[in-house]
Design a protein around this motif. Sequence first.
Motif, mmCIF file in Angstrom:
data_model
loop_
_atom_site.group_PDB
_atom_site.id
_atom_site.type_symbol
_atom_site.label_atom_id
_atom_site.label_comp_id
_atom_site.label_asym_id
_atom_site.label_seq_id
_atom_site.Cartn_x
_atom_site.Cartn_y
_atom_site.Cartn_z
ATOM 1 N N ASN A 138 0.811 -1.222 0.000
ATOM 2 C CA ASN A 138 0.000 0.000 0.000
ATOM 3 C C ASN A 138 0.845 1.272 0.000
ATOM 4 O O ASN A 138 0.500 2.268 0.634
ATOM 5 N N GLY A 139 1.964 1.231 -0.704
ATOM 6 C CA GLY A 139 2.783 2.419 -0.866
ATOM 7 C C GLY A 139 3.725 2.731 0.275
ATOM 8 O O GLY A 139 4.431 3.741 0.237
ATOM 9 N N GLY A 140 3.754 1.876 1.290
ATOM 10 C CA GLY A 140 4.641 2.114 2.424
ATOM 11 C C GLY A 140 5.459 0.889 2.761
ATOM 12 O O GLY A 140 5.347 -0.160 2.123
ATOM 13 N N VAL A 141 6.303 1.013 3.780
ATOM 14 C CA VAL A 141 7.146 -0.088 4.225
ATOM 15 C C VAL A 141 6.419 -0.844 5.332
ATOM 16 O O VAL A 141 6.122 -0.278 6.390
ATOM 17 N N LEU A 142 6.134 -2.110 5.089
ATOM 18 C CA LEU A 142 5.500 -2.943 6.109
ATOM 19 C C LEU A 142 6.503 -3.372 7.164
ATOM 20 O O LEU A 142 6.219 -3.348 8.359
ATOM 21 N N GLU A 143 7.675 -3.784 6.702
ATOM 22 C CA GLU A 143 8.761 -4.118 7.623
ATOM 23 C C GLU A 143 10.058 -4.250 6.851
ATOM 24 O O GLU A 143 10.066 -4.449 5.635
ATOM 25 N N ILE A 144 11.154 -4.132 7.575
ATOM 26 C CA ILE A 144 12.477 -4.328 6.989
ATOM 27 C C ILE A 144 13.367 -4.954 8.049
ATOM 28 O O ILE A 144 13.297 -4.592 9.228
ATOM 29 N N GLY A 145 14.155 -5.933 7.617
ATOM 30 C CA GLY A 145 15.005 -6.602 8.587
ATOM 31 C C GLY A 145 15.932 -7.584 7.910
ATOM 32 O O GLY A 145 15.919 -7.733 6.678
ATOM 33 N N PRO A 146 16.770 -8.274 8.688
ATOM 34 C CA PRO A 146 17.656 -9.293 8.128
ATOM 35 C C PRO A 146 16.867 -10.313 7.318
ATOM 36 O O PRO A 146 15.754 -10.699 7.700
ATOM 37 N N SER A 147 17.436 -10.730 6.203
ATOM 38 C CA SER A 147 16.687 -11.544 5.251
ATOM 39 C C SER A 147 16.121 -12.814 5.862
ATOM 40 O O SER A 147 14.938 -13.139 5.665
ATOM 41 N N GLU A 148 16.931 -13.537 6.596
ATOM 42 C CA GLU A 148 16.476 -14.799 7.177
ATOM 43 C C GLU A 148 15.344 -14.565 8.160
ATOM 44 O O GLU A 148 14.379 -15.327 8.227
ATOM 45 N N GLN A 149 15.453 -13.489 8.939
ATOM 46 C CA GLN A 149 14.412 -13.193 9.930
ATOM 47 C C GLN A 149 13.092 -12.841 9.257
ATOM 48 O O GLN A 149 12.028 -13.326 9.656
ATOM 49 N N VAL A 150 13.147 -11.997 8.218
ATOM 50 C CA VAL A 150 11.911 -11.615 7.540
ATOM 51 C C VAL A 150 11.263 -12.824 6.879
ATOM 52 O O VAL A 150 10.034 -12.999 6.919
ATOM 53 N N MET A 151 12.067 -13.690 6.279
ATOM 54 C CA MET A 151 11.515 -14.840 5.583
ATOM 55 C C MET A 151 10.974 -15.907 6.538
ATOM 56 O O MET A 151 9.970 -16.563 6.255
ATOM 57 N N SER A 152 11.629 -16.093 7.661
ATOM 58 C CA SER A 152 11.236 -17.189 8.555
ATOM 59 C C SER A 152 10.326 -16.739 9.689
ATOM 60 O O SER A 152 9.525 -17.545 10.193
ATOM 61 N N ALA A 153 10.426 -15.471 10.109
ATOM 62 C CA ALA A 153 9.610 -15.002 11.226
ATOM 63 C C ALA A 153 9.194 -13.550 11.007
ATOM 64 O O ALA A 153 9.576 -12.652 11.761
ATOM 65 N N PRO A 154 8.396 -13.296 9.966
ATOM 66 C CA PRO A 154 7.982 -11.915 9.697
ATOM 67 C C PRO A 154 7.156 -11.346 10.843
ATOM 68 O O PRO A 154 6.402 -12.066 11.500
ATOM 69 N N GLN A 155 7.298 -10.028 11.073
ATOM 70 C CA GLN A 155 6.619 -9.392 12.193
ATOM 71 C C GLN A 155 5.238 -8.865 11.820
ATOM 72 O O GLN A 155 4.387 -8.708 12.687
ATOM 73 N N ASN A 156 5.045 -8.565 10.539
ATOM 74 C CA ASN A 156 3.817 -7.935 10.086
ATOM 75 C C ASN A 156 2.849 -8.985 9.524
ATOM 76 O O ASN A 156 3.248 -9.867 8.772
ATOM 77 N N GLU A 157 1.578 -8.880 9.877
ATOM 78 C CA GLU A 157 0.596 -9.857 9.424
ATOM 79 C C GLU A 157 0.450 -9.857 7.904
ATOM 80 O O GLU A 157 0.314 -10.914 7.284
#
Length: 264
Positions: free
Chosen positions: A233-252
Amino acid sequence: MGLSFGTKAPPTALTGEVEVAGLGKKYGVIQVLKDVNLSMAEGEVVSIIGPSGAGKSTFLRCLNYLETPSEGTIAIGGAKVVAGGARLPDKASLDHLRRVTGMVFQSFNLFPHLTVMENITLPQRKVLGSSKEQAEEVANKLLKRVGLPDKASAYPARLSGGQQQRIAIARALALSPKVMLFDEPTSALDPEIGLEVLAVMRDLADEGMTMLVVTHEMHFARDVSDRIMVMGNGGVLEIGPSEQVMSAPQNERTRQFLKAVLDR
């Protein structure tokens, strides 16, 4: 030039090649980017993922003013511009910004009436003022680098899509950019051919090139990138280390997106 996705060592030079603050973009009353912020170290690789219509490509195109942002600040490789004023940034600032950013598009954008050699040497001669001999020397080195040393005299129409995209990467590298921007570089290619392009990009990452990559290639995003930025939706949902985002994303919304693409 093989393609093996392993763990990339973290960047060692923390000089902050890219600083984006409060970036926004409107088309009339429609807000397509809002308050996008990103800080990247020299040599870092960041992949941008997210659903269609999230603003990923628009964000990338705003960084070198292929799209004019409505607000925010962009600083890349010593070039800094501030958007949102009554006038565009001055020509010198924009030229500097575009000079330090190389861009590779989804659709190659090679000149069909020029040979591979001419496609790579023309920007050097126009932008850098290089002689024909200097430009051809650089071009030959880059053709070897992307695994196509025998294609100098070929025309784009005689090359596969993967070969054309590797030529496009060589052309962008010929201007010695500080940062490489990739906008879905493999999305128009068959998966097997796309591996050729990903191999070149992996080599660039290993050599320490600062890279910002809009991609649907989840293996590349996880294994080659230092960080992943998820947009929606035009914004950043989350940003983080690649493995963390792929395996345990914080945003629904990130969890929903990754489940959809990984369960295919």
